[in-house]
Design a protein around this motif. Structure first.
Motif, PDB file in Angstrom:
ATOM      1  N   SER A  33       4.426  -6.628 -25.044  1.00 48.19           N
ATOM      2  CA  SER A  33       3.647  -5.403 -25.261  1.00 48.19           C
ATOM      3  C   SER A  33       4.057  -4.723 -26.558  1.00 48.19           C
ATOM      4  O   SER A  33       3.205  -4.259 -27.327  1.00 48.19           O
ATOM      5  CB  SER A  33       3.829  -4.443 -24.084  1.00 48.19           C
ATOM      6  N   PHE A  54       2.668   6.138 -31.266  1.00 49.75           N
ATOM      7  CA  PHE A  54       2.933   6.911 -30.049  1.00 49.75           C
ATOM      8  C   PHE A  54       2.861   6.033 -28.796  1.00 49.75           C
ATOM      9  O   PHE A  54       3.594   6.248 -27.837  1.00 49.75           O
ATOM     10  CB  PHE A  54       2.004   8.119 -29.945  1.00 49.75           C
ATOM     11  N   ARG A  55       1.987   5.030 -28.802  1.00 51.42           N
ATOM     12  CA  ARG A  55       1.957   4.072 -27.683  1.00 51.42           C
ATOM     13  C   ARG A  55       3.274   3.307 -27.617  1.00 51.42           C
ATOM     14  O   ARG A  55       3.837   3.094 -26.534  1.00 51.42           O
ATOM     15  CB  ARG A  55       0.782   3.103 -27.820  1.00 51.42           C
ATOM     16  N   LYS A  57       6.144   4.341 -28.746  1.00 53.71           N
ATOM     17  CA  LYS A  57       7.163   5.301 -28.312  1.00 53.71           C
ATOM     18  C   LYS A  57       7.145   5.449 -26.789  1.00 53.71           C
ATOM     19  O   LYS A  57       8.189   5.435 -26.144  1.00 53.71           O
ATOM     20  CB  LYS A  57       6.921   6.658 -28.970  1.00 53.71           C
ATOM     21  N   GLY A  58       5.977   5.573 -26.208  1.00 52.96           N
ATOM     22  CA  GLY A  58       5.861   5.693 -24.754  1.00 52.96           C
ATOM     23  C   GLY A  58       6.339   4.451 -24.027  1.00 52.96           C
ATOM     24  O   GLY A  58       7.026   4.542 -23.008  1.00 52.96           O
ATOM     25  N   LEU A  59       5.983   3.304 -24.555  1.00 50.51           N
ATOM     26  CA  LEU A  59       6.439   2.041 -23.971  1.00 50.51           C
ATOM     27  C   LEU A  59       7.957   1.965 -24.006  1.00 50.51           C
ATOM     28  O   LEU A  59       8.605   1.642 -23.007  1.00 50.51           O
ATOM     29  CB  LEU A  59       5.821   0.859 -24.730  1.00 50.51           C
ATOM     30  N   ALA A  61      10.087   4.410 -24.208  1.00 52.37           N
ATOM     31  CA  ALA A  61      10.646   5.421 -23.301  1.00 52.37           C
ATOM     32  C   ALA A  61      10.613   4.938 -21.857  1.00 52.37           C
ATOM     33  O   ALA A  61      11.567   5.158 -21.097  1.00 52.37           O
ATOM     34  CB  ALA A  61       9.888   6.731 -23.439  1.00 52.37           C
ATOM     35  N   SER A  62       9.544   4.260 -21.490  1.00 54.26           N
ATOM     36  CA  SER A  62       9.411   3.758 -20.116  1.00 54.26           C
ATOM     37  C   SER A  62      10.488   2.749 -19.759  1.00 54.26           C
ATOM     38  O   SER A  62      10.842   2.601 -18.592  1.00 54.26           O
ATOM     39  CB  SER A  62       8.044   3.099 -19.918  1.00 54.26           C
ATOM     40  N   MET A  69      12.328   3.950 -29.332  1.00 47.52           N
ATOM     41  CA  MET A  69      11.565   5.177 -29.115  1.00 47.52           C
ATOM     42  C   MET A  69      11.701   6.101 -30.334  1.00 47.52           C
ATOM     43  O   MET A  69      10.715   6.649 -30.826  1.00 47.52           O
ATOM     44  CB  MET A  69      12.064   5.882 -27.853  1.00 47.52           C
ATOM     45  N   ALA A  73       8.719   7.168 -33.030  1.00 48.88           N
ATOM     46  CA  ALA A  73       8.400   8.569 -33.330  1.00 48.88           C
ATOM     47  C   ALA A  73       8.426   8.810 -34.837  1.00 48.88           C
ATOM     48  O   ALA A  73       7.556   9.505 -35.386  1.00 48.88           O
ATOM     49  CB  ALA A  73       9.378   9.495 -32.618  1.00 48.88           C
TER      50      ALA A  73
END
Length: 96
Positions: A33, A54-55, A57-59, A61-62, A69, A73
């Motif tokens: 991913s 940002f996608r 970063k979210g991935l 973070a998850s 992350m 950013a």
């Protein structure tokens, strides 16, 4: 910020328990991913760049990938297609 190669595995183990095969499968899915999002960034124009960053970063973070992350950013604020930013992201993902 130091790179912690076990951070993702620890996050996954906390979520799924002591299931090495499942952890390996989820880790592989994370890497795939992240590489797909990075490929999107490489061909992005305008706002697509920041959206993909940002996608990513979210991935990250998850999965507890704090360094990735942070880099994602920073990438959202970098110029679209910035080669140095893309190199840093590639290196971070390749370390997983």
């Amino acid at each position: 910020m130091a790179y912690d190669p076990g951070a993702i595995d620890a996050t996954l183990a906390a979520a799924v328990g002591d299931e090495p095969l499942l952890i390996a499968e989820l880790r592989g899915a994370f890497i795939d991913s992240a590489r797909r999002v990075l490929a999107t960034m490489e061909s992005a124009t305008g706002e697509q760049w920041a959206g993909a960053a940002f996608r990513l970063k979210g991935l990250a973070a998850s999965f507890g990938a704090v360094r990735l992350m942070t880099l994602a950013a920073e990438a959202a604020l970098a110029p679209v297609g910035d080669p140095a930013t893309l190199r840093r992201l590639h290196r971070a993902i390749d370390r997983f």
